[in-house]
Design a protein around this motif. Structure first.
Motif, short mmCIF file in Angstrom:
data_model
loop_
_atom_site.label_atom_id
_atom_site.label_comp_id
_atom_site.label_asym_id
_atom_site.label_seq_id
_atom_site.Cartn_x
_atom_site.Cartn_y
_atom_site.Cartn_z
N SER A 108 -0.37 10.56 2.82
CA SER A 108 -0.46 9.06 2.56
C SER A 108 0.16 8.02 3.85
CB SER A 108 0.01 8.56 1.28
OG SER A 108 -0.47 9.11 0.22
N TYR A 109 0.82 8.70 4.77
CA TYR A 109 1.09 7.97 6.04
C TYR A 109 2.32 7.27 5.58
CZ TYR A 109 -2.80 10.07 8.43
OH TYR A 109 -3.67 10.75 8.60
N ALA A 110 3.13 7.54 4.56
CA ALA A 110 4.33 6.58 4.23
C ALA A 110 5.34 7.15 5.08
CB ALA A 110 4.45 6.76 2.62
N GLU A 111 5.72 6.30 5.75
CA GLU A 111 6.84 6.54 6.80
C GLU A 111 8.23 5.86 6.35
OE1 GLU A 111 5.06 3.84 10.16
OE2 GLU A 111 4.52 5.74 9.97
N ASN A 112 8.32 4.90 5.43
CA ASN A 112 9.55 4.32 5.35
C ASN A 112 10.12 4.79 4.47
OD1 ASN A 112 9.10 1.94 7.11
ND2 ASN A 112 7.50 1.43 5.73
N ALA B 29 1.50 4.19 -2.97
CA ALA B 29 1.24 5.52 -2.52
C ALA B 29 2.55 6.48 -3.04
CB ALA B 29 1.18 5.75 -1.13
N LEU C 111 3.80 12.23 0.19
CA LEU C 111 3.93 11.17 0.93
C LEU C 111 3.26 11.42 2.33
CD1 LEU C 111 7.06 9.34 0.15
CD2 LEU C 111 4.98 8.84 -0.75
N SER D 242 0.85 -1.17 0.01
CA SER D 242 -0.05 -0.01 0.06
C SER D 242 0.72 1.13 0.03
CB SER D 242 -0.94 0.04 1.28
OG SER D 242 -1.56 1.25 1.47
N GLU D 243 1.74 1.27 0.74
CA GLU D 243 2.87 2.63 0.78
C GLU D 243 3.72 2.54 -0.50
OE1 GLU D 243 5.75 3.95 4.10
OE2 GLU D 243 6.37 2.07 3.32
N TYR D 244 3.93 1.44 -1.13
CA TYR D 244 4.72 1.42 -2.30
C TYR D 244 3.73 1.96 -3.74
CZ TYR D 244 6.61 -0.08 -6.96
OH TYR D 244 7.04 -0.43 -8.02
#
Length: 125
Positions: free
Chosen positions: A72-76, A39, A69, A35-37
């Motif tokens: 989208s809560y992308a934290e990595n 985003a 990002l 999901s993060e990818y």
């Protein structure tokens, strides 16, 4: 005439539940990574459509990317994972990062993700 019962035994049912449970557990660990990818890919695509993106300096482009990002809560994805290189009349933006999640006991699942997007004048590719 003798009737025989057919169907699943209790032990068979418990084994099926265990296998299904393991797959559901693995999905709970893997789905947020993908999901993060997606985003990240969406943020790159939106950034490429922004008007005048090639007139911005790379630091401003990174800032715009990380703002997308953040939503989208992308934290990595960290700043060192993002590379911007000049290409023709625009830029090429590459995001290359790795996510490691504990799975069971001392077993980890590692996802390596890479996304590339051309940033050209007026959003044309």
């Amino acid at each position: 005439m003798k009737r025989t019962q057919s169907g699943m035994t209790l032990i068979g049912f418990i084994l099926v539940l265990a296998v299904v449970g393991v797959f559901i557990y693995m999905g709970m660990k893997l789905i947020p990574m993908y999901s993060e990818y997606f985003a990240v890919k969406q943020a790159l695509k939106e950034l490429s459509k922004e008007a005048g993106i090639t007139q911005q300096d790379p630091a401003k482009i990174k800032d715009l990317f990380f703002r997308r990002l953040y939503i989208s809560y992308a934290e990595n994805v960290k700043s060192e994972n993002v590379k911007i290189a000049r290409k023709d009349a625009g830029y090429v933006m590459t995001v290359d990062y790795e996510v490691r999640r504990p799975l069971i006991a001392n077993i980890d699942v590692v996802g390596h993700f890479q996304a590339t997007q051309d940033l050209r004048r007026d959003g044309f590719e």
